[in-house]
Structure formats: structure tokens, C-alpha cells
Scaffold this active site. Structure first.
Site, PDB file in Angstrom:
ATOM      1  N   MET A 148      28.862  68.953  79.927  1.00 20.54           N
ATOM      2  CA  MET A 148      28.143  70.060  79.298  1.00 20.54           C
ATOM      3  C   MET A 148      29.105  71.221  79.027  1.00 20.54           C
ATOM      4  O   MET A 148      28.686  72.357  78.835  1.00 20.54           O
ATOM      5  CB  MET A 148      26.978  70.511  80.176  1.00 20.54           C
ATOM      6  CG  MET A 148      25.950  69.391  80.369  1.00 20.54           C
ATOM      7  SD  MET A 148      24.289  69.969  80.672  1.00 20.54           S
ATOM      8  CE  MET A 148      24.527  70.868  82.184  1.00 20.54           C
ATOM      9  N   GLY A 149      30.407  70.925  78.996  1.00 23.26           N
ATOM     10  CA  GLY A 149      31.390  71.954  78.654  1.00 23.26           C
ATOM     11  C   GLY A 149      31.727  72.851  79.830  1.00 23.26           C
ATOM     12  O   GLY A 149      31.428  72.542  80.980  1.00 23.26           O
ATOM     13  N   GLN A 156      17.339  68.841  80.245  1.00 22.69           N
ATOM     14  CA  GLN A 156      17.522  68.718  81.696  1.00 22.69           C
ATOM     15  C   GLN A 156      17.370  70.059  82.418  1.00 22.69           C
ATOM     16  O   GLN A 156      17.583  70.145  83.619  1.00 22.69           O
ATOM     17  CB  GLN A 156      18.836  68.025  82.036  1.00 22.69           C
ATOM     18  CG  GLN A 156      20.108  68.777  81.691  1.00 22.69           C
ATOM     19  CD  GLN A 156      21.337  67.894  81.852  1.00 22.69           C
ATOM     20  OE1 GLN A 156      21.600  67.021  81.035  1.00 22.69           O
ATOM     21  NE2 GLN A 156      22.116  68.106  82.910  1.00 22.69           N
ATOM     22  N   GLY A 198      37.441  69.410  87.801  1.00 21.97           N
ATOM     23  CA  GLY A 198      36.565  68.273  88.122  1.00 21.97           C
ATOM     24  C   GLY A 198      36.324  67.427  86.879  1.00 21.97           C
ATOM     25  O   GLY A 198      36.500  66.203  86.896  1.00 21.97           O
ATOM     26  N   HIS A 199      35.944  68.091  85.773  1.00 26.18           N
ATOM     27  CA  HIS A 199      35.738  67.345  84.523  1.00 26.18           C
ATOM     28  C   HIS A 199      37.047  66.701  84.063  1.00 26.18           C
ATOM     29  O   HIS A 199      37.073  65.569  83.591  1.00 26.18           O
ATOM     30  CB  HIS A 199      35.300  68.289  83.392  1.00 26.18           C
ATOM     31  CG  HIS A 199      34.013  69.005  83.613  1.00 26.18           C
ATOM     32  ND1 HIS A 199      33.949  70.350  83.853  1.00 26.18           N
ATOM     33  CD2 HIS A 199      32.740  68.552  83.617  1.00 26.18           C
ATOM     34  CE1 HIS A 199      32.675  70.715  83.982  1.00 26.18           C
ATOM     35  NE2 HIS A 199      31.927  69.637  83.857  1.00 26.18           N
TER      36      HIS A 199
HETATM   37  O1  PAF Z   1      26.735  66.090  84.703  1.00 24.83           O
HETATM   38  C1  PAF Z   1      26.552  66.677  83.632  1.00 24.83           C
HETATM   39  O2  PAF Z   1      27.359  67.536  83.210  1.00 24.83           O
HETATM   40  C2  PAF Z   1      25.317  66.367  82.804  1.00 24.83           C
HETATM   41  O3  PAF Z   1      24.210  66.123  83.614  1.00 24.83           O
HETATM   42  C3  PAF Z   1      25.545  65.214  81.806  1.00 24.83           C
HETATM   43  C4  PAF Z   1      25.824  63.904  82.513  1.00 24.83           C
HETATM   44  C5  PAF Z   1      26.690  65.561  80.875  1.00 24.83           C
HETATM   45  C6  PAF Z   1      24.278  65.014  80.959  1.00 24.83           C
HETATM   46  O4  PAF Z   1      23.974  66.162  80.231  1.00 24.83           O
END
Ligand code: PAF
Length: 287
Positions: free
Chosen positions: A30-31, A61, A36-37
Site C-alpha cells: 500500500m506504498g 480493507q 520491511g517492504h
Molecule cells: O499488507 C498490505 O500492505 C496490504 O494488506 C496488501 C496485502 C497490500 C493488500 O492491500
């Protein structure tokens, strides 16, 4: 690196790569990317030939009143970070592209979605599952990479792809922590300096719970009570959402700790609700 907003273009780019024999890895985000990402992109880069990342703040969500409107952004920095870590494609759809006719269809995984975070966020995982299904259908990767910080999300998504026969391998990646132990999270940036100091207590509470389990395998209720007391003392501005000890596969509460368990907790601080967890194997090793 290609940045793409249109679904058909993602499909074409990925299918061109695949026709050249490339194994495709996918990192949904989600940017507001942090290490971590980026560790997920690294994992995809080492396991696959072609790496796609998505950046989409998925509205379905977030429940009304949650932090959708204030969710951190910063697309330029995110794109530079993706490029620096070797992503080949970044998909940056807008809401109209992902939900052109609204969000009337949803995917949910019952049994796993109602516990832990699902207790206070009852619609959250259906939103996650729906968007992840859509993203997997758009990108059609061989492998998709998810961090264990969102352990419940990882378990639910793994079950979802099995149940729906989605042909992708879900790869589980370790939690990345700051030097003081706080798990990296986009929401950490919203903590004041004073609260940021208290937030370290989440990791410390988990570590001390793991140590107790390792030492004597006490009943889960005792471990939870001590963790609760530790957090109340050391993170006074935090409101405990939950502290649970569960089976890491079923996510059901367990009473004993002489087996593989997941310790998971969520705490609402002013500015951000934080989650963290540790898996403890039967020998009591925390991960
Ligand atoms: O973990 C996240 O950042 C979000 O829940 C995901 C998996 C990108 C779905 O929007």
C-alpha cells in the site's frame, strides 16, 4: 523499471516476460515503503527473474472511521525505492481502475478472519482477500511475497489461494525490525517521539513472553497476563486491543505453551494502532 496504471498493460508486460521464460515474483503493497517492504522486493528479486510490485491503498480493507484518509503516501520516493531494489514493474492503479463498478463482490476466508485483528476490524480481511485476489488475477505471478508482521494476513491469504486454486506460491518473509526491536510499519511514522519510545514495549513484551515459555512452558493465560501487565506499565499511552497465544495454523487460542505457538498482540496508541507477533517453536525459540 516500468510504472503502469492500466490493467491490460500489466498483463501484457508480465506475459511478455513470462514468454521469455521468466519466473514472476509479486510484492503487493500500500506504498509508503520502508525496509520491511523492500526486504520483500529483495526476496522476490533473489527468487524470481521478473519482479512486479503494486502500490495501492485499498479502500475496502479500511472500515469507516479508520485511517484511510490519512494513510501515508509518497509515490515518488516509493518508485525510486522500487527501482533501486531492482523491481521491473510497478503497478499503481487508482480506485476507479480497481473497482470500476464499485465493490459488490468480495472474497472472505471464514474461521481465520474473525480472531486477532478481525475482532476489532471485522471487515478488514475480506477487503484484503478481495484486493489480493484481484491483484493476483491481474499480475498472475508464480510467487507472491508477504511479511510475517501481518501473520494473520499471511495465513488467510495462503488458505485463500489454496481454497480458490489460485496458481501462485505464497512466500512467507521475516519481520524486519528497527535496532530497538520495534517492527517496521508504515504507521510508525505517525507516533510522537514520546509514544515511539513506548512502542518498543510491544517487542519487549513478546521477548519476555518467549523467554517465559522457553523456561517453563507456563499456561497461555499466565503468559498473557504478564504481557498485559508489562504493556500497561511500559506503554501507558497504549490501549491493548488484544494479546493472544494461538495455534499458528488455525489461529485458535491455545491453553498450553509446550507446542508451536504464535504470540500476537495489537495496541492502539495515539496516532496509530500497532501489531507485532512472535512464533515460538516447541523448543521455545522465538522468531
Ligand atoms: O499488507 C498490505 O500492505 C496490504 O494488506 C496488501 C496485502 C497490500 C493488500 O492491500
Amino acid at each position: 523499471m516500468k510504472t503502469v496504471q492500466i490493467i491490460a498493460e500489466v498483463r501484457k508486460t508480465v506475459s511478455d516476460a513470462r514468454s521469455g521464460g521468466a519466473a514472476v515474483g509479486f510484492v503487493p503493497t500500500m506504498g509508503a515503503l520502508h525496509e520491511g517492504h523492500l526486504s520483500l522486493i529483495d526476496a522476490a528479486r533473489s527468487a524470481c527473474d521478473f519482479v512486479a510490485v503494486s502500490i495501492f491503498v485499498n479502500p475496502t480493507q479500511f472500515a469507516p472511521g479508520e485511517d484511510l484518509a490519512t494513510y501515508p503516501g509518497g509515490i515518488e520516493a516509493d518508485l525510486s525505492a522500487c527501482e533501486a531494489r531492482g523491481a521491473d514493474l510497478v503497478f499503481v492503479p487508482d480506485v476507479e481502475t480497481m473497482y470500476p463498478r464499485g465493490a459488490v463482490t468480495s472474497v472472505s476466508v471464514s474461521g481465520l478472519s474473525e480472531t486477532l485483528c478481525g475482532r476489532s476490524r471485522p471487515t478488514h480481511f475480506a477487503g484484503v482477500c478481495t484486493v489480493v485476489t484481484k491483484l493476483l488475477n491481474i499480475v498472475r505471478p508464480d510467487k507472491a511475497f508477504f511479511g510475517r508482521k501481518d501473520f494473520q494476513q499471511l495465513v488467510i491469504v495462503t488458505r485463500m489461494v489454496e481454497d480458490l486454486d489460485i496458481p501462485v506460491e505464497i512466500v512467507s518473509c521475516p519481520i524486519v525490525r528497527h535496532a530497538d526491536g520495534l517492527a517496521m510499519s508504515t504507521r510508525n511514522q505517525r507516533l510522537s517521539a514520546a509514544v515511539r519510545l513506548q512502542a518498543v514495549a510491544l517487542h519487549a513484551a513478546l521477548e519476555s513472553a518467549v523467554a517465559r515459555i522457553r523456561q517453563s512452558h507456563p499456561p497461555a493465560a499466565e503468559v498473557i497476563a504478564s504481557a498485559r501487565e508489562y504493556l500497561s506499565t511500559n506503554a501507558p499511552d497504549g490501549e491493548i486491543d488484544y494479546i493472544q497465544i494461538v495455534d499458528p495454523q488455525t489461529l485458535r487460542d491455545v491453553e498450553t505453551t509446550d507446542r508451536i505457538v504464535l504470540l500476537a498482540l495489537a495496541v492502539k496508541f495515539p496516532g496509530a494502532r500497532l501489531i507485532d507477533n512472535m512464533l515460538v517453536d516447541s523448543a521455545g525459540e522465538g522468531q
